[in-house]
Design a protein around this motif. Structure first.
Motif, PDB file in Angstrom:
ATOM      1  N   LEU A  24      59.691  65.866  49.021  1.00  0.00           N
ATOM      2  CA  LEU A  24      58.859  64.890  49.734  1.00  0.00           C
ATOM      3  C   LEU A  24      57.426  65.395  49.887  1.00  0.00           C
ATOM      4  O   LEU A  24      56.459  64.673  49.622  1.00  0.00           O
ATOM      5  CB  LEU A  24      59.454  64.609  51.115  1.00  0.00           C
ATOM      6  CG  LEU A  24      60.636  63.636  51.188  1.00  0.00           C
ATOM      7  CD1 LEU A  24      61.296  63.699  52.558  1.00  0.00           C
ATOM      8  CD2 LEU A  24      60.163  62.214  50.897  1.00  0.00           C
ATOM      9  N   LEU A  25      57.288  66.657  50.321  1.00  0.00           N
ATOM     10  CA  LEU A  25      55.947  67.183  50.575  1.00  0.00           C
ATOM     11  C   LEU A  25      55.177  67.425  49.274  1.00  0.00           C
ATOM     12  O   LEU A  25      53.960  67.197  49.218  1.00  0.00           O
ATOM     13  CB  LEU A  25      56.042  68.464  51.402  1.00  0.00           C
ATOM     14  CG  LEU A  25      56.522  68.249  52.841  1.00  0.00           C
ATOM     15  CD1 LEU A  25      56.702  69.586  53.557  1.00  0.00           C
ATOM     16  CD2 LEU A  25      55.542  67.370  53.612  1.00  0.00           C
ATOM     17  N   ILE A  26      55.860  67.880  48.230  1.00  0.00           N
ATOM     18  CA  ILE A  26      55.184  68.043  46.942  1.00  0.00           C
ATOM     19  C   ILE A  26      54.731  66.684  46.411  1.00  0.00           C
ATOM     20  O   ILE A  26      53.624  66.541  45.872  1.00  0.00           O
ATOM     21  CB  ILE A  26      56.113  68.764  45.945  1.00  0.00           C
ATOM     22  CG1 ILE A  26      56.200  70.245  46.314  1.00  0.00           C
ATOM     23  CG2 ILE A  26      55.625  68.601  44.503  1.00  0.00           C
ATOM     24  CD1 ILE A  26      57.245  71.018  45.555  1.00  0.00           C
ATOM     25  N   LEU A  27      55.566  65.674  46.590  1.00  0.00           N
ATOM     26  CA  LEU A  27      55.177  64.312  46.214  1.00  0.00           C
ATOM     27  C   LEU A  27      53.972  63.848  47.022  1.00  0.00           C
ATOM     28  O   LEU A  27      53.037  63.246  46.484  1.00  0.00           O
ATOM     29  CB  LEU A  27      56.373  63.386  46.433  1.00  0.00           C
ATOM     30  CG  LEU A  27      56.224  61.907  46.065  1.00  0.00           C
ATOM     31  CD1 LEU A  27      55.748  61.727  44.632  1.00  0.00           C
ATOM     32  CD2 LEU A  27      57.549  61.186  46.281  1.00  0.00           C
ATOM     33  N   VAL A  28      53.962  64.155  48.320  1.00  0.00           N
ATOM     34  CA  VAL A  28      52.832  63.791  49.178  1.00  0.00           C
ATOM     35  C   VAL A  28      51.552  64.487  48.717  1.00  0.00           C
ATOM     36  O   VAL A  28      50.503  63.850  48.531  1.00  0.00           O
ATOM     37  CB  VAL A  28      53.130  64.130  50.648  1.00  0.00           C
ATOM     38  CG1 VAL A  28      51.850  64.061  51.493  1.00  0.00           C
ATOM     39  CG2 VAL A  28      54.181  63.188  51.213  1.00  0.00           C
ATOM     40  N   LYS A  55      64.508  57.393  51.164  1.00  0.00           N
ATOM     41  CA  LYS A  55      63.682  58.594  51.038  1.00  0.00           C
ATOM     42  C   LYS A  55      62.270  58.239  50.598  1.00  0.00           C
ATOM     43  O   LYS A  55      61.303  58.900  50.971  1.00  0.00           O
ATOM     44  CB  LYS A  55      64.342  59.584  50.082  1.00  0.00           C
ATOM     45  CG  LYS A  55      65.626  60.190  50.660  1.00  0.00           C
ATOM     46  CD  LYS A  55      66.197  61.243  49.763  1.00  0.00           C
ATOM     47  CE  LYS A  55      67.440  61.882  50.402  1.00  0.00           C
ATOM     48  NZ  LYS A  55      68.566  60.965  50.485  1.00  0.00           N
ATOM     49  N   THR A  56      62.134  57.191  49.786  1.00  0.00           N
ATOM     50  CA  THR A  56      60.804  56.713  49.416  1.00  0.00           C
ATOM     51  C   THR A  56      60.055  56.221  50.649  1.00  0.00           C
ATOM     52  O   THR A  56      58.848  56.462  50.803  1.00  0.00           O
ATOM     53  CB  THR A  56      60.906  55.589  48.374  1.00  0.00           C
ATOM     54  OG1 THR A  56      61.548  56.099  47.197  1.00  0.00           O
ATOM     55  CG2 THR A  56      59.527  55.061  48.000  1.00  0.00           C
ATOM     56  N   ALA A  57      60.757  55.534  51.544  1.00  0.00           N
ATOM     57  CA  ALA A  57      60.132  55.086  52.787  1.00  0.00           C
ATOM     58  C   ALA A  57      59.671  56.276  53.624  1.00  0.00           C
ATOM     59  O   ALA A  57      58.572  56.262  54.195  1.00  0.00           O
ATOM     60  CB  ALA A  57      61.111  54.220  53.577  1.00  0.00           C
ATOM     61  N   VAL A  74      55.252  60.020  55.648  1.00  0.00           N
ATOM     62  CA  VAL A  74      54.614  61.347  55.655  1.00  0.00           C
ATOM     63  C   VAL A  74      53.259  61.278  54.957  1.00  0.00           C
ATOM     64  O   VAL A  74      52.263  61.865  55.422  1.00  0.00           O
ATOM     65  CB  VAL A  74      55.525  62.387  54.989  1.00  0.00           C
ATOM     66  CG1 VAL A  74      54.838  63.743  54.926  1.00  0.00           C
ATOM     67  CG2 VAL A  74      56.846  62.508  55.743  1.00  0.00           C
ATOM     68  N   GLN A  75      53.196  60.550  53.837  1.00  0.00           N
ATOM     69  CA  GLN A  75      51.936  60.443  53.106  1.00  0.00           C
ATOM     70  C   GLN A  75      50.851  59.815  53.964  1.00  0.00           C
ATOM     71  O   GLN A  75      49.710  60.288  54.009  1.00  0.00           O
ATOM     72  CB  GLN A  75      52.133  59.615  51.836  1.00  0.00           C
ATOM     73  CG  GLN A  75      50.867  59.522  50.992  1.00  0.00           C
ATOM     74  CD  GLN A  75      50.845  58.290  50.120  1.00  0.00           C
ATOM     75  OE1 GLN A  75      51.088  57.175  50.591  1.00  0.00           O
ATOM     76  NE2 GLN A  75      50.565  58.472  48.843  1.00  0.00           N
ATOM     77  N   GLN A  76      51.204  58.734  54.659  1.00  0.00           N
ATOM     78  CA  GLN A  76      50.202  58.062  55.483  1.00  0.00           C
ATOM     79  C   GLN A  76      49.767  58.931  56.655  1.00  0.00           C
ATOM     80  O   GLN A  76      48.595  58.917  57.043  1.00  0.00           O
ATOM     81  CB  GLN A  76      50.757  56.719  55.971  1.00  0.00           C
ATOM     82  CG  GLN A  76      51.007  55.723  54.861  1.00  0.00           C
ATOM     83  CD  GLN A  76      49.775  55.510  54.001  1.00  0.00           C
ATOM     84  OE1 GLN A  76      48.737  55.042  54.470  1.00  0.00           O
ATOM     85  NE2 GLN A  76      49.875  55.857  52.726  1.00  0.00           N
ATOM     86  N   GLY A  77      50.683  59.702  57.209  1.00  0.00           N
ATOM     87  CA  GLY A  77      50.289  60.642  58.253  1.00  0.00           C
ATOM     88  C   GLY A  77      49.322  61.689  57.733  1.00  0.00           C
ATOM     89  O   GLY A  77      48.318  62.011  58.385  1.00  0.00           O
ATOM     90  N   SER A 101      41.690  55.317  58.969  1.00  0.00           N
ATOM     91  CA  SER A 101      42.764  56.006  59.670  1.00  0.00           C
ATOM     92  C   SER A 101      43.755  55.003  60.254  1.00  0.00           C
ATOM     93  O   SER A 101      44.974  55.211  60.216  1.00  0.00           O
ATOM     94  CB  SER A 101      42.178  56.888  60.780  1.00  0.00           C
ATOM     95  OG  SER A 101      43.186  57.652  61.399  1.00  0.00           O
ATOM     96  N   ILE A 102      43.232  53.885  60.776  1.00  0.00           N
ATOM     97  CA  ILE A 102      44.106  52.816  61.271  1.00  0.00           C
ATOM     98  C   ILE A 102      44.994  52.295  60.147  1.00  0.00           C
ATOM     99  O   ILE A 102      46.190  52.039  60.341  1.00  0.00           O
ATOM    100  CB  ILE A 102      43.262  51.672  61.881  1.00  0.00           C
ATOM    101  CG1 ILE A 102      42.649  52.118  63.214  1.00  0.00           C
ATOM    102  CG2 ILE A 102      44.101  50.407  62.069  1.00  0.00           C
ATOM    103  CD1 ILE A 102      41.616  51.159  63.772  1.00  0.00           C
ATOM    104  N   ALA A 103      44.421  52.148  58.951  1.00  0.00           N
ATOM    105  CA  ALA A 103      45.198  51.665  57.808  1.00  0.00           C
ATOM    106  C   ALA A 103      46.344  52.610  57.485  1.00  0.00           C
ATOM    107  O   ALA A 103      47.461  52.174  57.156  1.00  0.00           O
ATOM    108  CB  ALA A 103      44.291  51.499  56.585  1.00  0.00           C
ATOM    109  N   THR A 104      46.093  53.904  57.570  1.00  0.00           N
ATOM    110  CA  THR A 104      47.160  54.860  57.243  1.00  0.00           C
ATOM    111  C   THR A 104      48.244  54.876  58.314  1.00  0.00           C
ATOM    112  O   THR A 104      49.434  54.997  57.999  1.00  0.00           O
ATOM    113  CB  THR A 104      46.587  56.277  57.053  1.00  0.00           C
ATOM    114  OG1 THR A 104      45.909  56.686  58.249  1.00  0.00           O
ATOM    115  CG2 THR A 104      45.601  56.322  55.899  1.00  0.00           C
TER     116      THR A 104
END
Length: 420
Positions: free
Chosen positions: A39-43, A155-157, A162-165, A274-277
């Motif tokens: 997940l984190l490597i994908l992020v 897991k994609t969700a 995590v990506q948006q954070g 930032s609001i969008a993320t």
């Protein structure tokens, strides 16, 4: 306990498994540490394209490069990602995943550092292509790990959350880095930000699992030659993804410039992004909570309707910061809400063992073409052209999805886990 994982015509090195229940075994791709690392490597590999608006702004403001040329820099980044996804079709089931992830992560850190020292267009284009290539390779690997695991849609969700954070933090931190160090600050921040991927690489399994015992229709394994019919089916199933991310690339590239042109300060625009993320995190959470309770087509219909509303606000009703923030919140929520359902549609049609990579290939093709098409439509009336183009392709994406989903219902999934 170990098993030999088949990744091609020959067996790979032994891959550890852990018992999921008495009498059953669970593959290494389902281990919590492996999932976390993937997940984190994908992020970390994915940050290039959601951060495009602020990077375009930094390049436009701090280098002798026009906004249209800055759009080309974004395209170079996405073109590198596209090339990486195409290349991954051939290596993702053959190379040791740990070693590959470490090498790609180290190269991405170096490419970000190199980008900070580029002050002219041509060298920056080259540096961003290289950064995009290694980032895209990390994405292809991380997405394949998740695709091999159980419940890949959920897991994609989680990945999107995590990506948006991570992006929300970056949108707030990059302006401070730029104030102190200019464009070097922005790219230097990215280099430091993705540095943990080097350690996470060693938590991945060495290889994945394909074919699954449940796979239907005589799948021959990830390393077997790719048949034209199998590739054609998954390309058709991911065509809506290409259209969707073309719309994204055409519009998102200029989101920051739209705010600045409307008279908002850079600080206000950063808050809007930032609001969008944060809204994107909420969208991913909603997709995770809903799962496929309402199928896949209905959530994608809602996505299309609300994306058109957001684009309308940005293009024709942008009166005050509240309208800008509201439009970005809607946009961010549904961009991330949709992805889980799109990859579910794609994996249901997969007969290749590389469906997750082909999904990314089509996604990257969209974000390569989108900024180019959007840049061609930037005119004296501002950014209305890219927004209208995005609206058209969001709608087309949904229409083609309806056709693909109907075709998928007529046959069982080759990847039953995708529907879990």
């Amino acid at each position: 306990m170990t098993v030999e994982a088949t990744t091609g015509p020959r067996a790979s090195a032994p891959v550890e498994i852990a018992a999921a229940a008495p009498g059953a075994a669970r593959h290494a791709v389902d281990h919590p540490l492996a999932i976390t690392a993937a997940l984190l490597i994908l992020v970390f590999g994915s940050l290039n394209y959601p951060l495009t608006p602020i990077l375009v702004g930094v390049i436009s403001d701090h280098l002798p490069i026009s906004p249209a040329q800055a759009g080309l820099v974004a395209t170079a980044d996405m073109l590198g990602m596209f090339a990486a996804s195409a290349a991954a079709l051939f290596w993702v089931r053959r190379l040791n995943w740990r070693h590959t992830a470490f090498g790609m992560s180290a190269a991405l850190v170096g490419a970000h550092v190199l980008s900070g020292f580029c002050t002219e267009l041509a060298p920056l284009l080259a540096a961003r292509f290289v950064a995009g290539f290694f980032a895209g390779s990390m994405m292809a690997l991380g997405n394949t790990v998740l695709g091999d695991s159980t419940n890949p849609e959920r897991k994609t969700a989680i990945f999107n959350i995590v990506q948006q954070g991570a992006c929300s933090i970056a949108f707030l931190a990059i302006p401070a880095a730029v104030d102190g160090f200019g464009s070097k600050g922005a790219f230097g921040f990215l280099a430091l930000y993705v540095l943990p991927a080097l350690g996470l690489s060693w938590l991945l399994p060495a290889a994945g699992r394909w074919p699954r015992p449940e796979a239907a229709h005589g799948d021959t394994g990830g390393g077997a030659p790719l048949s034209g019919s199998a590739v054609g089916a998954i390309v058709a199933a991911t065509l809506p993804v290409f259209m969707f991310f073309l719309a994204f690339g055409a519009s998102w590239t200029y989101i920051e410039r739209i705010g600045v042109t409307a008279g908002f300060t850079h600080a206000d625009v950063a808050k809007g992004l930032s609001i969008a993320t944060v809204a994107g995190m909420a969208g991913s959470t909603a997709a995770w909570a809903l799962g496929v309770r309402f199928g896949r087509v209905l959530p994608l219909l809602a996505t299309t309707v609300f994306q058109l509303v957001a684009l309308g606000l940005l293009g024709f009703f942008l009166h005050g910061f509240f309208a800008y923030a509201a439009a970005l919140a809607i946009y961010g929520f549904f961009m991330n809400f949709a992805t889980s359902y799109q990859i579910g549609v794609a994996l249901q049609a997969d007969r290749t063992g590389r469906g997750a990579v082909i999904f990314l290939l089509m996604l990257k093709a969209g974000v390569v073409v989108g900024p180019l098409a959007g840049a061609a439509l930037v005119g004296a009336d501002g950014f209305t052209g890219p927004l209208v183009l995005a609206a058209v392709f969001f709608a087309l994406s949904f229409l083609v999805t309806c056709v693909v989903a109907r075709a998928n219902r007529s046959r069982p999934a080759a990847n039953p886990v995708a529907a879990a």
